[in-house]
Design a protein around this motif. Sequence first.
Motif, mmCIF file in Angstrom:
data_model
loop_
_atom_site.group_PDB
_atom_site.id
_atom_site.type_symbol
_atom_site.label_atom_id
_atom_site.label_comp_id
_atom_site.label_asym_id
_atom_site.label_seq_id
_atom_site.Cartn_x
_atom_site.Cartn_y
_atom_site.Cartn_z
ATOM 1 N N GLY A 108 -7.740 44.866 -75.985
ATOM 2 C CA GLY A 108 -7.221 46.191 -75.891
ATOM 3 C C GLY A 108 -8.256 46.913 -76.697
ATOM 4 N N ARG A 109 -8.884 46.460 -77.833
ATOM 5 C CA ARG A 109 -9.837 47.127 -78.635
ATOM 6 C C ARG A 109 -11.210 46.682 -78.052
ATOM 7 N NH1 ARG A 109 -10.657 46.433 -85.489
ATOM 8 N NH2 ARG A 109 -12.908 46.912 -85.138
ATOM 9 N N TYR A 110 -11.423 45.437 -77.942
ATOM 10 C CA TYR A 110 -12.786 44.802 -77.747
ATOM 11 C C TYR A 110 -13.183 45.094 -76.487
ATOM 12 C CZ TYR A 110 -13.043 42.709 -82.311
ATOM 13 O OH TYR A 110 -12.987 42.857 -83.716
ATOM 14 N N LYS A 111 -12.503 45.231 -75.418
ATOM 15 C CA LYS A 111 -12.861 45.693 -73.965
ATOM 16 C C LYS A 111 -13.707 44.562 -73.462
ATOM 17 C CE LYS A 111 -11.146 50.327 -74.131
ATOM 18 N NZ LYS A 111 -10.627 50.374 -75.704
ATOM 19 N N LEU A 112 -13.906 43.484 -73.858
ATOM 20 C CA LEU A 112 -15.033 42.604 -73.216
ATOM 21 C C LEU A 112 -14.820 42.225 -71.848
ATOM 22 C CD1 LEU A 112 -14.885 39.791 -76.251
ATOM 23 C CD2 LEU A 112 -16.347 42.009 -75.927
ATOM 24 N N MET A 113 -13.493 42.529 -71.249
ATOM 25 C CA MET A 113 -13.265 42.129 -69.851
ATOM 26 C C MET A 113 -13.831 43.215 -68.846
ATOM 27 S SD MET A 113 -12.026 39.059 -69.241
ATOM 28 C CE MET A 113 -11.461 39.372 -67.513
ATOM 29 N N ARG A 114 -14.079 44.300 -69.327
ATOM 30 C CA ARG A 114 -14.950 45.095 -68.665
ATOM 31 C C ARG A 114 -16.246 44.786 -68.066
ATOM 32 N NH1 ARG A 114 -11.611 48.790 -65.978
ATOM 33 N NH2 ARG A 114 -13.595 50.405 -65.676
ATOM 34 N N GLY A 115 -16.885 44.278 -69.166
ATOM 35 C CA GLY A 115 -18.381 44.032 -69.155
ATOM 36 C C GLY A 115 -18.430 42.960 -68.283
ATOM 37 N N ILE A 116 -17.599 41.957 -68.414
ATOM 38 C CA ILE A 116 -17.548 40.525 -67.595
ATOM 39 C C ILE A 116 -17.315 40.933 -66.023
ATOM 40 C CG2 ILE A 116 -16.309 38.348 -67.335
ATOM 41 C CD1 ILE A 116 -15.865 38.346 -70.507
ATOM 42 N N LEU A 117 -16.146 41.723 -66.046
ATOM 43 C CA LEU A 117 -15.955 41.965 -64.646
ATOM 44 C C LEU A 117 -16.932 42.953 -63.845
ATOM 45 C CD1 LEU A 117 -12.159 42.782 -64.952
ATOM 46 C CD2 LEU A 117 -12.975 40.906 -63.766
ATOM 47 N N ASP A 139 -7.667 46.775 -65.864
ATOM 48 C CA ASP A 139 -8.988 46.707 -65.218
ATOM 49 C C ASP A 139 -8.537 46.552 -63.480
ATOM 50 O OD1 ASP A 139 -10.090 47.000 -67.424
ATOM 51 O OD2 ASP A 139 -9.921 44.687 -67.774
ATOM 52 N N LEU A 140 -7.706 47.102 -62.876
ATOM 53 C CA LEU A 140 -7.332 46.843 -61.427
ATOM 54 C C LEU A 140 -8.622 47.292 -60.749
ATOM 55 C CD1 LEU A 140 -5.389 46.021 -59.407
ATOM 56 C CD2 LEU A 140 -4.285 48.056 -59.422
ATOM 57 N N ASP A 141 -9.091 48.536 -61.221
ATOM 58 C CA ASP A 141 -10.227 49.008 -60.685
ATOM 59 C C ASP A 141 -11.254 48.299 -60.329
ATOM 60 O OD1 ASP A 141 -10.632 49.237 -63.236
ATOM 61 O OD2 ASP A 141 -12.122 50.814 -63.110
ATOM 62 N N LEU A 142 -11.624 47.492 -61.288
ATOM 63 C CA LEU A 142 -12.642 46.585 -61.182
ATOM 64 C C LEU A 142 -12.416 45.192 -60.396
ATOM 65 C CD1 LEU A 142 -14.184 46.509 -64.741
ATOM 66 C CD2 LEU A 142 -15.238 47.530 -62.549
ATOM 67 N N PHE A 143 -11.072 44.697 -60.544
ATOM 68 C CA PHE A 143 -10.508 43.846 -59.541
ATOM 69 C C PHE A 143 -10.602 44.172 -58.160
ATOM 70 C CE2 PHE A 143 -8.776 42.119 -63.510
ATOM 71 C CZ PHE A 143 -9.191 40.695 -63.576
ATOM 72 N N ARG A 144 -10.352 45.309 -57.942
ATOM 73 C CA ARG A 144 -10.353 45.961 -56.484
ATOM 74 C C ARG A 144 -11.753 45.747 -55.949
ATOM 75 N NH1 ARG A 144 -6.158 49.131 -54.414
ATOM 76 N NH2 ARG A 144 -4.564 49.950 -56.028
#
Length: 306
Positions: A108-117, A139-144
């Motif tokens: 929730g703080r580092y948000k590393l998954m946004r960059g990975i996705l 991150d449902l938007d990126l999974f879509r």
Amino acid sequence: MFYYALMARAQYLEDTCKTALNRVPESSHVPFRWTINPYRGCTHSCHYCFARAFHTYLDLGIGEDFSTKIVVKTNVADVLRRELASRRWTGETIAMGTATDSYQHCEGRYKLMRGILRALVDFRNPLSILTKSTMILRDLDLFRELNEVAALTVSMSVGMLDESVRRVVEPGTPPGHRRLEILGRFAEAGIRTGVLVAPILPGLTDDEEHLDEVLEACAQAGVGYAVPIVLHVRPTIRDHFMPWVQRTYPWLYPRYVELYGRRAYAPKAYQQEVSERFARLRLRHGLTASRHRELPRRQEQLALAV
């Protein structure tokens, strides 16, 4: 060198990585060869977690250290993007959530998954991800987006819906019903979803009533498949898990010694008994048993996109 940051009751040890993609040894007998682990250690604090053993490589303990001293690979998304761009990378399926949860609390703080996705979307790279966290919905938007250009499977680990067990066995996780609710949102988005009913705990969650409750909820959530995994106790975590069972469930301790005293996996007869019970209930609720399929590599995805 580690840089320390405090968040809640855990210490977050910020570090940089040289590689983001980790090759899985052939001897592991798993259906994937590459993983990404943006964190090491996990505040979900599941007492059965085999990944506790990895903390010894950092000269940290497999007990409280595992859930309170979390390594954060702050540059993992940038390193991943460089590796995916390499001509040597063939676009194989990447698995996440195979060790510690990529959506544990500090995400929730580092948000590393946004960059990975985002990197996976840009390079159209197939992904299979497993989590216990409801934060994945962020991150449902990126999974879509990824689902439009590459093969994608999103799975939840839900071993129990009994809150009296969950609060003790995996105290840092959200309730199982809430996990399935979130997974249903992914199914509604047209993303392939599934549940690993794991671990199935002898004497706690292996009876027909518990398994039926979980599978009924899976069906109601609209997930695609459900797979059982009976608890295993690897030697590397035995010194944590078995004393914990003895303290927490003393009346079950003799049974766990009988099943796991000299082995990592329960006897085949017990596993067969659970598997047959699970298969019967899964059929009742109209769920499938398949969790793996052949996922196209990047070149094939690019050809399909042209």
